[in-house]
Scaffold this active site. Structure first.
Site, PDB file in Angstrom:
ATOM      1  N   ASP A   1       1.016  -1.409   0.282  1.00 48.35           N
ATOM      2  CA  ASP A   1      -0.017  -0.351   0.323  1.00 48.35           C
ATOM      3  C   ASP A   1       0.761   1.253   0.456  1.00 48.35           C
ATOM      4  OD1 ASP A   1      -3.660   0.331   1.057  1.00 48.35           O
ATOM      5  OD2 ASP A   1      -1.910   2.225   0.882  1.00 48.35           O
TER       6      ASP A   1
ATOM      7  N   PHE B   1     -16.696 -10.347  -5.480  1.00 47.98           N
ATOM      8  CA  PHE B   1     -18.163 -10.285  -4.896  1.00 47.98           C
ATOM      9  C   PHE B   1     -18.448 -10.193  -3.057  1.00 47.98           C
ATOM     10  CE2 PHE B   1     -18.377 -11.882  -9.203  1.00 47.98           C
ATOM     11  CZ  PHE B   1     -18.922 -11.623  -9.508  1.00 47.98           C
ATOM     12  N   LEU B   2     -17.393  -9.893  -2.590  1.00 44.49           N
ATOM     13  CA  LEU B   2     -17.614 -10.075  -1.087  1.00 44.49           C
ATOM     14  C   LEU B   2     -18.154  -8.741  -0.738  1.00 44.49           C
ATOM     15  CD1 LEU B   2     -15.758  -7.375   0.165  1.00 44.49           C
ATOM     16  CD2 LEU B   2     -14.090  -9.212  -0.202  1.00 44.49           C
TER      17      LEU B   2
ATOM     18  N   GLU C   1     -18.828  -6.433   2.800  1.00 45.19           N
ATOM     19  CA  GLU C   1     -18.372  -5.482   4.270  1.00 45.19           C
ATOM     20  C   GLU C   1     -19.483  -5.926   5.338  1.00 45.19           C
ATOM     21  OE1 GLU C   1     -17.261  -1.244   3.522  1.00 45.19           O
ATOM     22  OE2 GLU C   1     -16.294  -1.981   1.661  1.00 45.19           O
TER      23      GLU C   1
ATOM     24  N   ASN D   1     -23.566  -6.029  -9.784  1.00 47.59           N
ATOM     25  CA  ASN D   1     -24.518  -4.878  -8.159  1.00 47.59           C
ATOM     26  C   ASN D   1     -24.411  -4.016  -9.119  1.00 47.59           C
ATOM     27  OD1 ASN D   1     -22.029  -4.567  -6.211  1.00 47.59           O
ATOM     28  ND2 ASN D   1     -20.963  -3.460  -7.353  1.00 47.59           N
TER      29      ASN D   1
ATOM     30  N   GLY E   1     -36.145   1.026   2.460  1.00 49.68           N
ATOM     31  CA  GLY E   1     -35.125   1.712   3.658  1.00 49.68           C
ATOM     32  C   GLY E   1     -35.255   3.025   3.608  1.00 49.68           C
TER      33      GLY E   1
ATOM     34  N   CYS F   1     -19.366   0.977  -3.710  1.00 49.40           N
ATOM     35  CA  CYS F   1     -19.849   0.519  -4.832  1.00 49.40           C
ATOM     36  C   CYS F   1     -20.756   0.433  -5.081  1.00 49.40           C
ATOM     37  CB  CYS F   1     -19.950  -1.420  -4.159  1.00 49.40           C
ATOM     38  SG  CYS F   1     -17.680  -2.125  -3.623  1.00 49.40           S
TER      39      CYS F   1
ATOM     40  N   LYS G   1     -21.303   4.081  -6.751  1.00 48.75           N
ATOM     41  CA  LYS G   1     -20.149   4.467  -8.270  1.00 48.75           C
ATOM     42  C   LYS G   1     -20.552   3.423  -9.253  1.00 48.75           C
ATOM     43  CE  LYS G   1     -15.848   1.846  -6.769  1.00 48.75           C
ATOM     44  NZ  LYS G   1     -16.271   0.667  -7.391  1.00 48.75           N
TER      45      LYS G   1
HETATM   46  N1  LIG Z   1     -15.639  -3.255  -0.473  1.00 45.35           N
HETATM   47  C1  LIG Z   1     -16.170  -3.499  -1.721  1.00 45.35           C
HETATM   48  O1  LIG Z   1     -17.015  -4.285  -0.360  1.00 45.35           O
HETATM   49  C2  LIG Z   1     -16.087  -3.946  -2.351  1.00 45.35           C
HETATM   50  C3  LIG Z   1     -16.543  -5.394  -2.999  1.00 45.35           C
HETATM   51  C4  LIG Z   1     -15.772  -5.512  -4.032  1.00 45.35           C
HETATM   52  C5  LIG Z   1     -15.122  -5.294  -4.742  1.00 45.35           C
HETATM   53  N2  LIG Z   1     -14.959  -3.939  -4.704  1.00 45.35           N
HETATM   54  C6  LIG Z   1     -13.679  -2.643  -5.887  1.00 45.35           C
HETATM   55  O2  LIG Z   1     -12.520  -3.742  -5.197  1.00 45.35           O
HETATM   56  C7  LIG Z   1     -11.759  -1.959  -5.087  1.00 45.35           C
HETATM   57  C8  LIG Z   1     -11.190  -1.053  -4.465  1.00 45.35           C
HETATM   58  O3  LIG Z   1     -11.946  -1.358  -2.916  1.00 45.35           O
HETATM   59  P1  LIG Z   1     -11.790  -1.155  -1.510  1.00 45.35           P
HETATM   60  O4  LIG Z   1     -13.374  -0.363  -1.400  1.00 45.35           O
HETATM   61  O5  LIG Z   1     -11.094  -2.266  -0.586  1.00 45.35           O
HETATM   62  O6  LIG Z   1     -11.073   0.457  -1.698  1.00 45.35           O
HETATM   63  P2  LIG Z   1      -9.857   0.861  -0.751  1.00 45.35           P
HETATM   64  O7  LIG Z   1     -10.246   2.347  -1.144  1.00 45.35           O
HETATM   65  O8  LIG Z   1     -10.950   0.587   0.932  1.00 45.35           O
HETATM   66  O9  LIG Z   1      -8.985   0.639  -0.786  1.00 45.35           O
HETATM   67  C9  LIG Z   1      -7.876   0.882  -1.874  1.00 45.35           C
HETATM   68  C10 LIG Z   1      -6.008   0.832  -1.642  1.00 45.35           C
HETATM   69  O10 LIG Z   1      -5.610   0.660  -2.032  1.00 45.35           O
HETATM   70  C11 LIG Z   1      -4.576   1.713  -1.753  1.00 45.35           C
HETATM   71  N3  LIG Z   1      -3.880   1.954  -3.026  1.00 45.35           N
HETATM   72  C12 LIG Z   1      -3.849   3.093  -3.982  1.00 45.35           C
HETATM   73  N4  LIG Z   1      -3.082   3.510  -5.045  1.00 45.35           N
HETATM   74  C13 LIG Z   1      -2.373   2.687  -4.907  1.00 45.35           C
HETATM   75  C14 LIG Z   1      -0.705   2.372  -5.583  1.00 45.35           C
HETATM   76  N5  LIG Z   1      -0.422   3.173  -6.417  1.00 45.35           N
HETATM   77  N6  LIG Z   1       0.070   1.479  -4.554  1.00 45.35           N
HETATM   78  C15 LIG Z   1      -1.113   0.539  -4.269  1.00 45.35           C
HETATM   79  N7  LIG Z   1      -1.822   0.790  -3.133  1.00 45.35           N
HETATM   80  C16 LIG Z   1      -2.298   1.755  -3.614  1.00 45.35           C
HETATM   81  C17 LIG Z   1      -4.952   2.548  -1.095  1.00 45.35           C
HETATM   82  O11 LIG Z   1      -3.767   3.470  -0.295  1.00 45.35           O
HETATM   83  C18 LIG Z   1      -6.071   2.052  -0.296  1.00 45.35           C
HETATM   84  O12 LIG Z   1      -5.590   1.477   1.034  1.00 45.35           O
HETATM   85  C19 LIG Z   1     -12.664  -1.531  -6.263  1.00 45.35           C
HETATM   86  O13 LIG Z   1     -12.223  -1.009  -7.004  1.00 45.35           O
HETATM   87  C20 LIG Z   1     -13.991  -1.716  -5.420  1.00 45.35           C
HETATM   88  O14 LIG Z   1     -15.217  -0.880  -6.230  1.00 45.35           O
HETATM   89  C21 LIG Z   1     -15.273  -3.153  -3.314  1.00 45.35           C
END
Ligand SMILES: NC(=O)c1ccc[n+]([C@@H]2O[C@H](COP(=O)([O-])OP(=O)(O)OC[C@H]3O[C@@H](n4cnc5c(N)ncnc54)[C@H](O)[C@@H]3O)[C@@H](O)[C@H]2O)c1
Length: 449
Positions: free
Chosen positions: A30, A149-150, A152, A208, A253, A260, A263
């Protein structure tokens, strides 16, 4: 297999820890130094049930480590997962700058053949753009898509027990690489569907958008139910028990939130317009969602008209229970609309207070617990259905409130108990209950024969 996961957020951390638990050696990367330092101490920077324990266990086994050094991660792994954010761009499309910056780093630093797994949610066609960039690299980089597909709140469970896994690959080699990574889950009988990269990308958007559409559908119907005196909860059960429809994501609700649905629906709408398709259905999904949050806040304001210095307890801030995630949470526009309407807000959430403080700042009063939040208020507005709110002692709440209104923004409270405590119960798309009133004949099952 040696794997690096770029981006240690909700998806990257869960994916990394779970892949380690499947026997791989995983290096999480990260750009956020503080995040990596806390992970190196075995502390999870996010609240996700079971995740801290998994990180600690895999760390202790020597299968999981964290770094800010992306070059080292590229050198020490044959497979690279990208799990960085793909936030909305001002246009409504997805902002892929973080993703492309990782791809460009890899192209510059690559020191041998690699598999690049796109885990982030990306618009269909992104894999093609990534492959065009990696084509210039000194060594072959196989680009595949493996959407996540997880959910949170149940993320670890969802990753390790998936309904299905989608393998998006445009070559047999890419497909084979994905199979190898997920072989332990394939051996446990979880289904995989292999398809082209473009189809995999579109599958994630479609999932989604479909879930968001169901929420907006029931929410739009809840307005009609209110207008004609029907109960949307009865309607939900009535349609959800039809096997063709099913019960999930049909709860009326205050609308959906999170990082997700909003966006991804916006990005799908944007992409359809880009290719010349009018997104008649998709465009309505987010519109309904926005309206639903405002209508809820306006109902609270209307009930408090004439009250001197009105005070409201906002129960819940996170976009859903079991997470500290505040991204696009309905609580934000609801809090802002109430505050703009002259209401003093007291707020409480079991996990999201720190994240919420960064967004709402001094606009609200921060409470220690549910009682502290509720003492002396004219109304409760429940926005997140955390169990702690559902199991409240309503006689106690009625005793410490100044007013008598309870707005249940998730249709999750026992309405009869709320009314029996001498309070007005206002739900979404359900008839209102006056103090002491019951709900006659609601949702009874009539035995056959
Ligand atoms: N959150 C969810 O429930 C979920 C579920 C399925 C898919 N997604 C998708 O997964 C992706 C990530 O979502 P998220 O919720 O984990 O995002 P997040 O913002 O929680 O995590 C992203 C991480 O990437 C890091 N980062 C950014 N640029 C970087 C780089 N160049 N090198 C290393 N680290 C870097 C950031 O510091 C951050 O910690 C998105 O495309 C989202 O749509 C999210």
């Amino acid at each position: 297999m040696n794997i690096s996961v770029i981006g240690c957020g909700y998806v990257g951390l869960v994916s990394g820890a779970c892949l380690a638990s499947l026997g791989h050696h995983v290096m999480g990367v990260d750009v956020d130094q503080a995040r990596v330092e806390s992970l190196a101490r075995g502390e999870s920077p996010i609240y996700e049930p079971g995740l801290s324990e998994l990180i600690l266990a895999q760390h202790a086994q020597g299968r999981l480590c964290f770094t800010t050094d992306i070059g080292r991660a590229f050198r020490e792994s044959e497979t690279i997962f990208i799990a960085v954010g793909t936030p909305p761009a001002p246009s409504g499309g997805a902002d892929l700058r973080m993703l492309f910056s990782v791809v460009d780093d890899l192209v510059r630093m690559v020191d041998g053949p690699k598999t690049l797994v796109i885990k982030s949610t990306v618009p269909p066609g992104t894999g093609e753009q990534v492959a065009a960039r990696t084509a210039a690299a000194r060594y072959p980089i196989e680009v595949v898509n493996n959407p996540e597909f997880l959910r949170e709140g149940t993320a670890v469970q969802d990753f390790l027990h998936p309904d299905r896994m989608i393998f998006g690959a445009n070559s047999p080699r890419g497909l084979e690489a994905l199979r190898e990574i997920f072989q332990p889950l394939i051996d446990r009988g979880y289904a995989i569907f292999s398809m082209s990269r473009q189809s995999a990308e579109l599958t994630k958007f479609a999932a989604n958008a479909m879930l968001a559409m169901r929420v907006s559908f029931i929410n739009e119907l809840s307005l009609l139910a209110s207008a004609i005196g029907a109960d949307i909860e009865s309607v939900r059960v009535g349609i959800g028990t039809d096997r063709r429809i099913g019960p999930s994501f049909l709860k009326a609700g205050v609308g959906y939130g999170g990082s997700c649905f909003p966006k991804d629906v916006a990005a799908l709408e944007y992409q359809m317009r880009q290719v010349g398709i009018e997104p008649c259905l998709v465009a309505g999904v987010e519109k309904v969602n926005q309206r639903q949050k405002l209508i809820f806040a306006q109902r609270v304001l209307a009930a408090l008209q004439g009250v001197q210095h009105p005070q409201v307890a906002l129960w819940g801030l996170a976009f859903k229970p079991d997470t500290d995630d505040m991204r696009e949470s309905p609580s934000i526009p609801i809090a802002r609309t109430l505050a703009a309407g002259g209401v003093a807000l007291r707020v409480y959430d079991p996990q999201a207070m720190d994240n919420a403080r960064k967004i709402l700042g001094d606009a609200v009063q921060w409470s220690r617990d549910v009682e502290d939040c509720t003492r002396g208020v004219d109304a409760i507005a429940l926005v997140t259905d955390w169990p702690i709110f559902i199991t409240q002692n309503w006689a106690r709440m009625a005793a410490i409130m100044r007013g008598k209104h309870v707005f249940d923004g998730r249709n999750c409270l026992a309405s009869g108990k709320v009314a029996a405590a001498g309070l007005y119960y206002h739900a979404v798309g359900r008839p209102e209950l006056a103090p002491g009133a019951g709900r006659p004949g609601s949702m009874g099952v009539i035995p056959s024969g």
